[in-house]
Motif scaffolding. Structure first.
Motif, mmCIF file in Angstrom:
data_model
loop_
_atom_site.group_PDB
_atom_site.id
_atom_site.type_symbol
_atom_site.label_atom_id
_atom_site.label_comp_id
_atom_site.label_asym_id
_atom_site.label_seq_id
_atom_site.Cartn_x
_atom_site.Cartn_y
_atom_site.Cartn_z
ATOM 1 N N VAL A 136 -27.268 9.197 5.722
ATOM 2 C CA VAL A 136 -27.147 9.310 7.187
ATOM 3 C C VAL A 136 -26.649 7.990 7.770
ATOM 4 N N TRP A 137 -27.110 6.893 7.209
ATOM 5 C CA TRP A 137 -26.657 5.579 7.676
ATOM 6 C C TRP A 137 -25.145 5.424 7.484
ATOM 7 N N PHE A 138 -24.660 5.981 6.364
ATOM 8 C CA PHE A 138 -23.245 5.801 6.032
ATOM 9 C C PHE A 138 -22.353 6.798 6.771
ATOM 10 N N SER A 139 -22.816 8.063 6.776
ATOM 11 C CA SER A 139 -21.894 9.088 7.259
ATOM 12 C C SER A 139 -22.417 9.910 8.436
ATOM 13 N N GLY A 140 -23.702 9.831 8.684
ATOM 14 C CA GLY A 140 -24.266 10.623 9.784
ATOM 15 C C GLY A 140 -24.889 11.921 9.324
ATOM 16 N N GLU A 141 -24.693 12.267 8.011
ATOM 17 C CA GLU A 141 -25.257 13.521 7.489
ATOM 18 C C GLU A 141 -26.073 13.214 6.227
ATOM 19 N N PRO A 142 -27.111 14.035 5.947
ATOM 20 C CA PRO A 142 -27.883 13.792 4.715
ATOM 21 C C PRO A 142 -27.068 14.085 3.464
ATOM 22 N N TYR A 143 -27.531 13.534 2.370
ATOM 23 C CA TYR A 143 -26.772 13.581 1.116
ATOM 24 C C TYR A 143 -26.583 15.008 0.634
ATOM 25 N N TYR A 144 -27.646 15.798 0.761
ATOM 26 C CA TYR A 144 -27.595 17.162 0.223
ATOM 27 C C TYR A 144 -26.596 18.049 0.971
ATOM 28 N N SER A 145 -26.128 17.620 2.113
ATOM 29 C CA SER A 145 -25.210 18.465 2.879
ATOM 30 C C SER A 145 -23.775 18.385 2.361
ATOM 31 N N TYR A 146 -23.532 17.476 1.421
ATOM 32 C CA TYR A 146 -22.171 17.324 0.894
ATOM 33 C C TYR A 146 -22.099 17.928 -0.514
ATOM 34 N N LYS A 147 -21.049 18.670 -0.748
ATOM 35 C CA LYS A 147 -20.842 19.206 -2.088
ATOM 36 C C LYS A 147 -20.277 18.124 -3.005
ATOM 37 N N ASN A 148 -19.419 17.301 -2.463
ATOM 38 C CA ASN A 148 -18.824 16.234 -3.274
ATOM 39 C C ASN A 148 -18.949 14.897 -2.537
ATOM 40 N N PRO A 149 -20.096 14.225 -2.674
ATOM 41 C CA PRO A 149 -20.303 12.966 -1.928
ATOM 42 C C PRO A 149 -19.308 11.880 -2.303
ATOM 43 N N ALA A 150 -18.797 11.912 -3.524
ATOM 44 C CA ALA A 150 -17.860 10.859 -3.940
ATOM 45 C C ALA A 150 -16.567 10.922 -3.136
ATOM 46 N N ALA A 151 -16.336 12.081 -2.518
ATOM 47 C CA ALA A 151 -15.088 12.223 -1.747
ATOM 48 C C ALA A 151 -15.236 11.644 -0.341
ATOM 49 N N ILE A 152 -16.467 11.344 0.065
ATOM 50 C CA ILE A 152 -16.686 10.793 1.410
ATOM 51 C C ILE A 152 -16.520 9.292 1.326
ATOM 52 N N SER A 153 -15.502 8.779 1.970
ATOM 53 C CA SER A 153 -15.199 7.354 1.824
ATOM 54 C C SER A 153 -14.813 6.747 3.171
ATOM 55 N N ASP A 154 -15.115 5.471 3.299
ATOM 56 C CA ASP A 154 -14.666 4.770 4.523
ATOM 57 C C ASP A 154 -13.495 3.842 4.217
ATOM 58 N N GLY A 155 -12.955 3.960 3.015
ATOM 59 C CA GLY A 155 -11.825 3.118 2.635
ATOM 60 C C GLY A 155 -12.242 1.966 1.730
ATOM 61 N N ARG A 156 -13.515 1.602 1.758
ATOM 62 C CA ARG A 156 -13.981 0.515 0.899
ATOM 63 C C ARG A 156 -14.921 1.026 -0.186
ATOM 64 N N THR A 157 -15.733 1.975 0.165
ATOM 65 C CA THR A 157 -16.655 2.561 -0.818
ATOM 66 C C THR A 157 -16.860 4.035 -0.458
ATOM 67 N N ASN A 158 -17.418 4.787 -1.421
ATOM 68 C CA ASN A 158 -17.687 6.199 -1.113
ATOM 69 C C ASN A 158 -19.196 6.413 -1.015
ATOM 70 N N LEU A 159 -19.567 7.576 -0.521
ATOM 71 C CA LEU A 159 -20.974 7.854 -0.233
ATOM 72 C C LEU A 159 -21.847 7.808 -1.474
ATOM 73 N N LYS A 160 -21.311 8.323 -2.593
ATOM 74 C CA LYS A 160 -22.133 8.354 -3.815
ATOM 75 C C LYS A 160 -22.459 6.929 -4.294
ATOM 76 N N ASP A 161 -21.417 6.103 -4.370
ATOM 77 C CA ASP A 161 -21.650 4.725 -4.822
ATOM 78 C C ASP A 161 -22.573 3.975 -3.851
ATOM 79 N N TYR A 162 -22.360 4.220 -2.595
ATOM 80 C CA TYR A 162 -23.162 3.556 -1.558
ATOM 81 C C TYR A 162 -24.650 3.871 -1.755
ATOM 82 N N CYS A 163 -24.946 5.159 -1.873
ATOM 83 C CA CYS A 163 -26.359 5.568 -2.010
ATOM 84 C C CYS A 163 -26.932 5.118 -3.356
ATOM 85 N N ASP A 164 -26.122 5.228 -4.418
ATOM 86 C CA ASP A 164 -26.606 4.818 -5.744
ATOM 87 C C ASP A 164 -26.943 3.327 -5.764
ATOM 88 N N THR A 165 -26.062 2.546 -5.180
ATOM 89 C CA THR A 165 -26.289 1.096 -5.173
ATOM 90 C C THR A 165 -27.587 0.754 -4.445
#
Lengths: 196, 70
Positions: free
Chosen positions: B33-62
């Motif tokens: 939610v901090w990164f994208s505004g939506e919870p993680y489970y709402s995305y089928k492919n979190p790795a595709a959500i990116s702000d140009g520097r990192t994607n949602l999956k890497d962000y949350c994993d880190t």
């Protein structure tokens, strides 16, 4: 009756004594020799006592007893009143300076402790920075990474990871992403700052 | 509007983290939610959500790795 007899005996003794000590009344040579012999004995006894005292005094001196110092040797000469006042003033100034140095040292230690503690807690760091800004200290644009809050709660860990481990502000409270409009250390879109 | 001075930023961040954790119950969704505004489970492919520097999956994993002490 006993008392009269006692007085009589006393008188008798006095008469005998007078007869012995008076050479005019009694010319007996034997008695006179006895008296002279008694005087010699007394003189000899006095000489022995004097000699003994002399020996004791010599022994005492030989055993290292120091002679008494004169009383005036322990007294310092008096200083003039003005000099004493100057000395008191200098002493007071020295004490004042010492106290000032001590306070300065305490203030420095307190500042260092505050900065150290603030670097360990982000909220305290923010308060510290705010106070610094209030007194006119210009804040740097680069903030050294805060230490990992090893003993912190989960929220502290989350926020620390958010700031320092993913590409966000790097701890800069004034970081601004012009593309997304995110601002500050935690890269808020400014909506969270609006009153609820 | 609350001024975004450092003190307020810290307060708001802590308040938001607490609120989101109370809402979702896990830190991965909070980070999402901090990164994208939506919870993680709402995305089928979190790795595709990116702000140009990192994607949602890497962000949350880190973030979760750091929180777990890795």
């Amino acid at each position: 009756m006993r008392g009269q007899r006692g007085i009589f005996c006393h008188c008798e003794e006095l008469i005998k004594f007078y007869a012995i000590v008076s050479p005019r009344n009694n010319r007996n040579k034997k008695t006179t020799n006895t008296i002279e012999g008694g005087d010699l004995l007394r003189k000899f006894f006095l000489m022995v006592v004097a000699l003994g005292l002399g020996i004791i005094a010599q022994e005492t001196a030989a055993q290292g007893l120091r002679p008494l110092k004169p009383l005036s040797s322990g007294l310092r000469p008096l200083r003039p009143l003005v000099a004493r006042q100057d000395m008191a003033k200098q002493h007071w100034l020295a004490k004042l300076e010492e106290e000032r140095a001590r306070n300065l040292k305490i203030a420095q230690i307190r500042t260092i402790n505050l900065a150290t503690r603030a670097s360990e807690d982000s909220i305290q760091l923010a308060e510290y920075n705010s106070r610094q800004m209030e007194v006119g200290v210009r804040m740097p644009t680069y903030y050294p990474p805060a230490t990992f809050p090893a003993s912190g709660d989960e929220i502290s860990l989350f926020l620390w990871a958010l700031v320092y481990k993913v590409p966000e502000s790097g701890g800069n409270y004034y970081a601004e992403n012009k593309k997304t409009g995110a601002y500050g250390k935690y890269q808020f879109i400014l909506a969270p700052h609006r009153p609820v | 509007m609350i001024e975004p001075i450092p003190f307020n930023q810290e307060r708001v961040a802590r308040f938001m983290a607490e609120t989101l954790f109370g809402q979702y119950g896990n830190w991965r969704d909070v980070a999402s939610v901090w990164f994208s505004g939506e919870p993680y489970y709402s995305y089928k492919n979190p790795a595709a959500i990116s702000d140009g520097r990192t994607n949602l999956k890497d962000y949350c994993d880190t973030i979760l790795q750091v929180m777990n002490g890795n």
